[in-house]
Scaffold this active site. Structure first.
Site, PDB file in Angstrom:
ATOM      1  N   HIS A  63       0.810  -1.219   0.000  1.00  0.00           N
ATOM      2  CA  HIS A  63       0.000   0.000   0.000  1.00  0.00           C
ATOM      3  C   HIS A  63       0.848   1.276   0.000  1.00  0.00           C
ATOM      4  O   HIS A  63       0.457   2.280  -0.573  1.00  0.00           O
ATOM      5  CB  HIS A  63      -0.943   0.002   1.209  1.00  0.00           C
ATOM      6  N   SER A  67       9.967   1.532   3.576  1.00  0.00           N
ATOM      7  CA  SER A  67      11.414   1.656   3.712  1.00  0.00           C
ATOM      8  C   SER A  67      12.177   0.867   2.659  1.00  0.00           C
ATOM      9  O   SER A  67      13.349   1.129   2.423  1.00  0.00           O
ATOM     10  CB  SER A  67      11.861   1.173   5.094  1.00  0.00           C
ATOM     11  N   GLY A  68      11.544  -0.152   2.084  1.00  0.00           N
ATOM     12  CA  GLY A  68      12.218  -1.041   1.150  1.00  0.00           C
ATOM     13  C   GLY A  68      12.898  -2.214   1.840  1.00  0.00           C
ATOM     14  O   GLY A  68      13.258  -3.192   1.187  1.00  0.00           O
ATOM     15  N   GLU A  72      10.675  -5.483   1.857  1.00  0.00           N
ATOM     16  CA  GLU A  72      10.521  -5.915   0.473  1.00  0.00           C
ATOM     17  C   GLU A  72      11.805  -6.587  -0.022  1.00  0.00           C
ATOM     18  O   GLU A  72      11.767  -7.610  -0.712  1.00  0.00           O
ATOM     19  CB  GLU A  72      10.128  -4.729  -0.406  1.00  0.00           C
ATOM     20  N   HIS A 121      28.904  -4.917  -8.750  1.00  0.00           N
ATOM     21  CA  HIS A 121      29.649  -5.825  -7.873  1.00  0.00           C
ATOM     22  C   HIS A 121      28.865  -7.061  -7.463  1.00  0.00           C
ATOM     23  O   HIS A 121      29.457  -8.108  -7.216  1.00  0.00           O
ATOM     24  CB  HIS A 121      30.091  -5.100  -6.606  1.00  0.00           C
ATOM     25  N   ASN A 122      27.555  -6.945  -7.342  1.00  0.00           N
ATOM     26  CA  ASN A 122      26.755  -8.045  -6.804  1.00  0.00           C
ATOM     27  C   ASN A 122      25.852  -8.699  -7.830  1.00  0.00           C
ATOM     28  O   ASN A 122      25.166  -9.658  -7.506  1.00  0.00           O
ATOM     29  CB  ASN A 122      25.914  -7.545  -5.622  1.00  0.00           C
ATOM     30  N   ARG A 168      32.551 -14.360  -5.501  1.00  0.00           N
ATOM     31  CA  ARG A 168      31.726 -14.114  -4.311  1.00  0.00           C
ATOM     32  C   ARG A 168      30.262 -14.490  -4.563  1.00  0.00           C
ATOM     33  O   ARG A 168      29.600 -15.065  -3.695  1.00  0.00           O
ATOM     34  CB  ARG A 168      31.855 -12.653  -3.890  1.00  0.00           C
TER      35      ARG A 168
END
Length: 161
Positions: free
Chosen positions: A9, A72-73, A76, A103-104, A142
């Site tokens: 929401h 806030s994220g 999620e 990088h990820n 990694r």
């Protein structure tokens, strides 16, 4: 590119704006919800649905990323990361959006809809989408370790204490 979008929401109005923006850039967008405003809705199912779709697309060889957002994220991002193969990153600046991809090889970006203006959030999402993975050996290594742990609960040569 196919972009999977999910919110709760807190981000419903922003979702409408974002989807129009992404479609105008030529992306194919799938909205995983919600479709109507429910002040007590729960984000996990929406975000997990989007994350599962990203993985399904990627396994099928399609270029695909996800965008999840809420107040806030954080929640999620956590929900999306519950899906095997997802590397969701919370972006709060251009640098974090870029580094998540470079990088990820993050395949989902999480945004705090209440933490940014619409223009700021769109700029972060655009940066995430346009930034490629670096394919540097250290980053590939990694990411492989994370995938190994996700699948086996171990990282060969790196015992846990």
């Amino acid at each position: 590119m196919r972009i999977h979008v999910a919110t709760d929401h807190a981000g419903l109005e922003f979702a409408q704006t974002l989807i129009k923006h992404l479609e105008a850039q030529g992306h194919e967008v799938t909205d995983h919800g919600p479709q109507t405003y429910e002040p007590l809705d729960d984000y996990p199912s929406f975000c997990i649905s989007a994350a599962r779709a990203v993985i399904a697309d990627q396994k099928a060889g399609l270029e695909s990323l996800g965008v999840v957002f809420g107040g806030s994220g954080n929640g999620e991002q956590i929900a999306a990361n519950e899906v095997e193969g997802i590397r969701a990153a919370l972006a709060w600046s251009t640098a974090t959006a870029q580094l998540a991809r470079q990088h990820n090889d993050a395949n989902v970006v999480a945004i705090g809809a209440r933490q940014h203006t619409e223009d700021e959030a769109i700029a972060l999402i655009d940066e995430f989408i346009k930034t490629p993975f670096s394919f540097e050996e250290r980053h590939e290594r990694r990411i492989a370790q994370l995938a190994e742990y996700e699948q086996t609960g171990e990282i060969k040569g790196h015992p846990f204490t």
